[in-house]
Design a protein around this motif. Structure first.
Motif, PDB file in Angstrom:
ATOM      1  N   ALA A  58      38.318  23.852  43.964  1.00 48.54           N
ATOM      2  CA  ALA A  58      38.997  25.047  44.488  1.00 48.54           C
ATOM      3  C   ALA A  58      38.688  26.252  43.600  1.00 48.54           C
ATOM      4  O   ALA A  58      38.483  27.363  44.093  1.00 48.54           O
ATOM      5  CB  ALA A  58      40.505  24.810  44.578  1.00 48.54           C
ATOM      6  N   ALA A  59      38.638  26.017  42.288  1.00 47.22           N
ATOM      7  CA  ALA A  59      38.368  27.132  41.363  1.00 47.22           C
ATOM      8  C   ALA A  59      36.990  27.734  41.619  1.00 47.22           C
ATOM      9  O   ALA A  59      36.786  28.932  41.448  1.00 47.22           O
ATOM     10  CB  ALA A  59      38.478  26.654  39.913  1.00 47.22           C
ATOM     11  N   LEU A  61      35.700  28.252  44.373  1.00 49.13           N
ATOM     12  CA  LEU A  61      35.739  29.126  45.558  1.00 49.13           C
ATOM     13  C   LEU A  61      35.948  30.587  45.169  1.00 49.13           C
ATOM     14  O   LEU A  61      35.743  31.486  45.971  1.00 49.13           O
ATOM     15  CB  LEU A  61      36.864  28.702  46.512  1.00 49.13           C
ATOM     16  CG  LEU A  61      36.749  27.345  47.175  1.00 49.13           C
ATOM     17  CD1 LEU A  61      37.983  27.080  48.030  1.00 49.13           C
ATOM     18  CD2 LEU A  61      35.492  27.275  48.029  1.00 49.13           C
ATOM     19  N   ALA A  62      36.382  30.798  43.934  1.00 49.63           N
ATOM     20  CA  ALA A  62      36.677  32.171  43.515  1.00 49.63           C
ATOM     21  C   ALA A  62      35.427  32.908  43.049  1.00 49.63           C
ATOM     22  O   ALA A  62      35.519  34.036  42.624  1.00 49.63           O
ATOM     23  CB  ALA A  62      37.727  32.171  42.410  1.00 49.63           C
ATOM     24  N   GLU A  64      32.916  35.204  42.096  1.00 48.73           N
ATOM     25  CA  GLU A  64      33.165  36.619  42.351  1.00 48.73           C
ATOM     26  C   GLU A  64      32.116  37.278  43.219  1.00 48.73           C
ATOM     27  O   GLU A  64      30.930  37.125  43.041  1.00 48.73           O
ATOM     28  CB  GLU A  64      33.306  37.380  41.024  1.00 48.73           C
ATOM     29  CG  GLU A  64      34.650  37.173  40.355  1.00 48.73           C
ATOM     30  CD  GLU A  64      35.845  37.394  41.287  1.00 48.73           C
ATOM     31  OE1 GLU A  64      35.774  38.291  42.169  1.00 48.73           O
ATOM     32  OE2 GLU A  64      36.852  36.695  41.134  1.00 48.73           O
ATOM     33  N   ARG A  65      32.663  37.964  44.167  1.00 51.93           N
ATOM     34  CA  ARG A  65      31.835  38.803  45.019  1.00 51.93           C
ATOM     35  C   ARG A  65      32.348  40.195  44.661  1.00 51.93           C
ATOM     36  O   ARG A  65      33.513  40.494  44.868  1.00 51.93           O
ATOM     37  CB  ARG A  65      32.173  38.366  46.440  1.00 51.93           C
ATOM     38  CG  ARG A  65      31.822  39.209  47.562  1.00 51.93           C
ATOM     39  CD  ARG A  65      32.203  38.428  48.854  1.00 51.93           C
ATOM     40  NE  ARG A  65      33.626  38.189  48.976  1.00 51.93           N
ATOM     41  CZ  ARG A  65      34.410  38.814  49.849  1.00 51.93           C
ATOM     42  NH1 ARG A  65      33.909  39.682  50.671  1.00 51.93           N
ATOM     43  NH2 ARG A  65      35.694  38.551  49.926  1.00 51.93           N
TER      44      ARG A  65
ATOM     45  N   HIS B  37      39.958  42.996  42.747  1.00 52.77           N
ATOM     46  CA  HIS B  37      39.844  43.336  44.172  1.00 52.77           C
ATOM     47  C   HIS B  37      39.480  42.132  45.057  1.00 52.77           C
ATOM     48  O   HIS B  37      40.152  41.874  46.061  1.00 52.77           O
ATOM     49  CB  HIS B  37      38.836  44.469  44.370  1.00 52.77           C
ATOM     50  CG  HIS B  37      38.837  45.045  45.755  1.00 52.77           C
ATOM     51  ND1 HIS B  37      39.766  45.986  46.164  1.00 52.77           N
ATOM     52  CD2 HIS B  37      38.071  44.781  46.844  1.00 52.77           C
ATOM     53  CE1 HIS B  37      39.545  46.289  47.429  1.00 52.77           C
ATOM     54  NE2 HIS B  37      38.517  45.568  47.877  1.00 52.77           N
ATOM     55  N   ALA B  38      38.427  41.395  44.673  1.00 50.27           N
ATOM     56  CA  ALA B  38      37.972  40.281  45.529  1.00 50.27           C
ATOM     57  C   ALA B  38      39.072  39.233  45.694  1.00 50.27           C
ATOM     58  O   ALA B  38      39.309  38.732  46.798  1.00 50.27           O
ATOM     59  CB  ALA B  38      36.715  39.657  44.950  1.00 50.27           C
ATOM     60  N   VAL B  41      41.697  40.460  48.101  1.00 50.74           N
ATOM     61  CA  VAL B  41      41.291  40.352  49.507  1.00 50.74           C
ATOM     62  C   VAL B  41      41.425  38.903  49.980  1.00 50.74           C
ATOM     63  O   VAL B  41      41.960  38.638  51.058  1.00 50.74           O
ATOM     64  CB  VAL B  41      39.842  40.870  49.712  1.00 50.74           C
ATOM     65  CG1 VAL B  41      39.376  40.613  51.148  1.00 50.74           C
ATOM     66  CG2 VAL B  41      39.757  42.358  49.388  1.00 50.74           C
ATOM     67  N   ARG B  42      40.977  37.955  49.140  1.00 51.75           N
ATOM     68  CA  ARG B  42      41.129  36.539  49.505  1.00 51.75           C
ATOM     69  C   ARG B  42      42.598  36.193  49.729  1.00 51.75           C
ATOM     70  O   ARG B  42      42.961  35.494  50.648  1.00 51.75           O
ATOM     71  CB  ARG B  42      40.602  35.637  48.377  1.00 51.75           C
ATOM     72  CG  ARG B  42      39.107  35.450  48.354  1.00 51.75           C
ATOM     73  CD  ARG B  42      38.742  34.282  47.427  1.00 51.75           C
ATOM     74  NE  ARG B  42      39.091  34.516  46.038  1.00 51.75           N
ATOM     75  CZ  ARG B  42      38.300  35.122  45.152  1.00 51.75           C
ATOM     76  NH1 ARG B  42      37.128  35.565  45.509  1.00 51.75           N
ATOM     77  NH2 ARG B  42      38.694  35.302  43.910  1.00 51.75           N
ATOM     78  N   GLU B  55      41.416  43.981  53.936  1.00 57.64           N
ATOM     79  CA  GLU B  55      40.918  45.124  53.154  1.00 57.64           C
ATOM     80  C   GLU B  55      41.905  46.291  53.207  1.00 57.64           C
ATOM     81  O   GLU B  55      42.175  46.918  52.194  1.00 57.64           O
ATOM     82  CB  GLU B  55      39.548  45.594  53.684  1.00 57.64           C
ATOM     83  CG  GLU B  55      38.372  44.752  53.216  1.00 57.64           C
ATOM     84  CD  GLU B  55      37.989  44.986  51.740  1.00 57.64           C
ATOM     85  OE1 GLU B  55      38.505  45.932  51.106  1.00 57.64           O
ATOM     86  OE2 GLU B  55      37.167  44.187  51.220  1.00 57.64           O
ATOM     87  N   ARG B 154      37.711  25.125  51.566  1.00 56.55           N
ATOM     88  CA  ARG B 154      38.180  26.461  51.939  1.00 56.55           C
ATOM     89  C   ARG B 154      38.907  26.414  53.280  1.00 56.55           C
ATOM     90  O   ARG B 154      39.997  26.967  53.431  1.00 56.55           O
ATOM     91  CB  ARG B 154      37.006  27.443  51.999  1.00 56.55           C
ATOM     92  CG  ARG B 154      37.442  28.867  52.285  1.00 56.55           C
ATOM     93  CD  ARG B 154      36.268  29.834  52.422  1.00 56.55           C
ATOM     94  NE  ARG B 154      35.609  30.084  51.161  1.00 56.55           N
ATOM     95  CZ  ARG B 154      34.336  29.769  50.892  1.00 56.55           C
ATOM     96  NH1 ARG B 154      33.589  29.201  51.830  1.00 56.55           N
ATOM     97  NH2 ARG B 154      33.815  30.030  49.729  1.00 56.55           N
ATOM     98  N   ILE B 157      42.327  24.826  53.041  1.00 61.28           N
ATOM     99  CA  ILE B 157      43.306  25.754  52.455  1.00 61.28           C
ATOM    100  C   ILE B 157      43.732  26.780  53.509  1.00 61.28           C
ATOM    101  O   ILE B 157      44.915  27.082  53.651  1.00 61.28           O
ATOM    102  CB  ILE B 157      42.723  26.442  51.198  1.00 61.28           C
ATOM    103  CG1 ILE B 157      42.567  25.410  50.068  1.00 61.28           C
ATOM    104  CG2 ILE B 157      43.599  27.617  50.752  1.00 61.28           C
ATOM    105  CD1 ILE B 157      41.876  25.938  48.824  1.00 61.28           C
ATOM    106  N   ILE B 168      48.626  27.749  46.533  1.00 56.69           N
ATOM    107  CA  ILE B 168      47.404  27.040  46.094  1.00 56.69           C
ATOM    108  C   ILE B 168      46.269  28.034  45.852  1.00 56.69           C
ATOM    109  O   ILE B 168      45.450  27.846  44.951  1.00 56.69           O
ATOM    110  CB  ILE B 168      46.988  25.931  47.085  1.00 56.69           C
ATOM    111  CG1 ILE B 168      46.016  24.953  46.384  1.00 56.69           C
ATOM    112  CG2 ILE B 168      46.344  26.480  48.337  1.00 56.69           C
ATOM    113  CD1 ILE B 168      45.691  23.704  47.188  1.00 56.69           C
ATOM    114  N   VAL B 173      42.670  28.385  43.202  1.00 50.08           N
ATOM    115  CA  VAL B 173      41.461  29.189  43.437  1.00 50.08           C
ATOM    116  C   VAL B 173      41.368  30.290  42.375  1.00 50.08           C
ATOM    117  O   VAL B 173      40.362  30.421  41.692  1.00 50.08           O
ATOM    118  CB  VAL B 173      41.436  29.786  44.862  1.00 50.08           C
ATOM    119  CG1 VAL B 173      40.168  30.617  45.057  1.00 50.08           C
ATOM    120  CG2 VAL B 173      41.507  28.670  45.906  1.00 50.08           C
ATOM    121  N   GLU B 174      42.444  31.053  42.201  1.00 46.73           N
ATOM    122  CA  GLU B 174      42.396  32.168  41.246  1.00 46.73           C
ATOM    123  C   GLU B 174      42.703  31.718  39.817  1.00 46.73           C
ATOM    124  O   GLU B 174      42.467  32.469  38.870  1.00 46.73           O
ATOM    125  CB  GLU B 174      43.378  33.276  41.653  1.00 46.73           C
ATOM    126  CG  GLU B 174      43.238  33.777  43.099  1.00 46.73           C
ATOM    127  CD  GLU B 174      41.869  34.398  43.400  1.00 46.73           C
ATOM    128  OE1 GLU B 174      41.250  34.944  42.478  1.00 46.73           O
ATOM    129  OE2 GLU B 174      41.425  34.303  44.561  1.00 46.73           O
TER     130      GLU B 174
END
Lengths: 85, 217
Positions: A58-59, A61-62, A64-65, B37-38, B41-42, B55, B154, B157, B168, B173-174
């Motif tokens: 899952a990590a 998936l982050a 960076e874009r 920012h990214a 948005v997610r 956005e 993805r 989730i 989650i 993810v973050e």
């Protein structure tokens, strides 16, 4: 499938404790019981590893874009206006 | 994993950045945008229907953040404060777009088991009731990190109920700490953990189905 020792914790219960275990939220006695269960239960060890692998996946998936240039320009204009620049 | 947010050190770390933003330091602002920012948005996409709406909500959040920065009291980490604003705006937008999920839904526990009962021997089993009927399959790491499996992660989730999805996303993810998530989403410690548990369990079930399907000839 051979099982040498009867475990004292059911796997049904153990899988519900996995998050608490990983979060460090199990009281000491429950943590000890959970870890003792892992020693005797390969199935729950695999389960725990699956959850850990999933967290790592899952990590990723982050990845960076970066914010698009157009968005950055807009936000910067917003920032300047808010600061009276 | 980041350190717990509300500790004094984390709050002090934010101070120079907050001062720079107040003073109109553009590089500081763009750096913050680059970092957050990214992920914002997610996160917003978990509440609203389209990328464009996400956005929009994120830009409104930046606007609200700029408006509020002079009054920001540093009682939470800057990032948690910003995501707290984002969570509120995203929920408001979702309500407007008829995708309303009341805040109380974030507290709801659907009570489903982490693993389907059929995976275990019945309680009536003479010796091994409540234990695995068949051990789960170990997942090959390479397969788990393949683009195809990650797309399934993805999607799994994305299909979660909103509260589980929000938790989650931020936690796994973050990579946020539980304290930061609790602050941003205004949920209790226990509820945060329950939502995370349900979310991880459900996603695991979906990955397991996918991996097992793939490993069959």
């Amino acid at each position: 499938m051979s099982r040498a020792l009867p475990a004292d914790l059911d796997c049904v219960v153990a899988v519900e404790q996995v998050t608490d275990y990983l979060e460090g939220a199990l009281p000491l006695h429950a943590r000890t019981e959970f870890e003792r269960h892992l020693v005797t239960c390969p199935g729950c060890v695999i389960y725990l590893r699956q959850i850990q692998a999933q967290i790592a996946a899952a990590a990723s998936l982050a990845a960076e874009r970066p914010a698009p240039e157009e968005v950055k320009r807009k936000l910067l204009a917003m920032f300047r206006a808010s600061r009276g620049i | 994993m980041p350190a717990a947010a509300p500790d004094v050190q984390a709050l002090l770390q934010d101070l120079p950045l907050v001062e720079a933003l107040r003073a109109g330091d553009e590089r500081a602002f763009l750096g913050l945008v680059g970092r957050l920012h990214a992920g914002m948005v997610r996160f917003a996409r978990g509440f609203v229907n389209t990328d464009a709406a996400a956005e929009d909500v994120v830009q409104d959040t930046w606007a609200a953040m700029l408006e509020g920065i002079d009054g920001f009291e540093g009682r939470s980490a800057l990032r948690s404060w910003i995501f707290g604003i984002l969570a509120n705006l995203a929920r408001t937008r979702a309500t407007r777009d008829q995708r309303a999920v009341p805040l109380s839904a974030l507290e709801h526990d659907d009570g489903e088991p982490a693993v389907d009962a059929s995976e275990f021997l019945p309680p009536s089993h003479p010796r091994w009731g409540g234990h695995w009927a068949k051990y789960p399959e170990a997942w090959p790491e390479q397969q788990l990190l393949s683009q195809e499996t990650l797309a399934h992660v993805r999607a799994a989730i994305d299909r979660l109920p909103q509260g589980q999805r929000a938790v989650i996303r931020l936690r796994d993810v973050e990579g946020w700490s539980s304290e930061e998530v609790r602050e941003a989403l205004s949920v209790s410690e226990v509820n945060q953990r329950v939502l995370l548990h349900r979310a991880r369990s459900r996603v695991r079930r979906e990955i397991a189905h996918h991996v097992e399907r793939r490993s069959k000839p």
